[in-house]
Design a protein around this motif. Sequence first.
Motif, PDB file in Angstrom:
ATOM      1  N   PRO A 119       0.822  -1.219   0.000  1.00 57.44           N
ATOM      2  CA  PRO A 119       0.000   0.000   0.000  1.00 57.44           C
ATOM      3  C   PRO A 119       0.850   1.260   0.000  1.00 57.44           C
ATOM      4  O   PRO A 119       2.051   1.215   0.250  1.00 57.44           O
ATOM      5  CB  PRO A 119      -0.796  -0.120   1.304  1.00 57.44           C
ATOM      6  N   ASN A 120       0.198   2.384  -0.311  1.00 51.71           N
ATOM      7  CA  ASN A 120       0.792   3.718  -0.210  1.00 51.71           C
ATOM      8  C   ASN A 120       2.026   3.904  -1.078  1.00 51.71           C
ATOM      9  O   ASN A 120       3.018   4.524  -0.675  1.00 51.71           O
ATOM     10  CB  ASN A 120       1.115   4.051   1.253  1.00 51.71           C
ATOM     11  N   TYR A 136       3.426  -3.740   7.786  1.00 45.60           N
ATOM     12  CA  TYR A 136       2.646  -4.596   6.874  1.00 45.60           C
ATOM     13  C   TYR A 136       3.544  -5.616   6.179  1.00 45.60           C
ATOM     14  O   TYR A 136       3.222  -6.810   6.113  1.00 45.60           O
ATOM     15  CB  TYR A 136       1.944  -3.704   5.851  1.00 45.60           C
ATOM     16  N   VAL A 174       3.748   0.724   6.439  1.00 49.89           N
ATOM     17  CA  VAL A 174       4.081  -0.197   5.356  1.00 49.89           C
ATOM     18  C   VAL A 174       5.183  -1.167   5.796  1.00 49.89           C
ATOM     19  O   VAL A 174       5.144  -2.357   5.450  1.00 49.89           O
ATOM     20  CB  VAL A 174       4.478   0.575   4.081  1.00 49.89           C
TER      21      VAL A 174
END
Length: 202
Positions: free
Chosen positions: A21-22, A97, A94
């Motif tokens: 993500p991101n 994650y 992140v």
Amino acid sequence: MSPAPPFVVFGYGSLIFKPPPNVVAQVPGFLKGYVRRFAQKSHDHRGTPENPGRVVTLVHKEDWDLFSGSDAFPNEDTVWGVAYTIDSEYEADVRAYLDYREKDGYTMETIPIYGIVDGVEAVIIQSAYCYVGRKDNPSFIGSEPLAALAERIWVSEGPSGPNKEYLYKLAEAVRQLSPDSYDSHLFALEAMVKTLDATPQK
């Protein structure tokens, strides 16, 4: 005070077709001095603790050469993947994650990423983070006969889905990265598992 360097992570397996993500920027690139092999057990995504599947890891080329004398693939293969630059605002999230996603035997290393610039190989990112399954981690399985490996991938399934789905998605994603992107090990396994798919079962 100079700003912190951007957090860049290099994906060479499922991160290619399932990015983190991101992401604020991404670029295809390749590594030197590594091989990509289905040499890592997957107990938590594409298999179970009782029947682990197989997923790719990076192995330092000199390490792989020590115990893979039966490996049938040429040295010309290059590990292509994607370098993702993460929004600095979400770097901690992140990292957490990715640490969870790659928890089954992977170690984070920093490595340079290469690309083709004006027809010439050049470093395009000086330092990217990459999750590597080192040979001393408990999930590392090493070199297996290709037919046995294909059979294992064909039958295995875990919380993230069938092992063969991972193989097929990765092979297709690697093909799309660059005209120069080719992986003998990956594509040979893909062909063997598709043959098993097409063979009538008794």
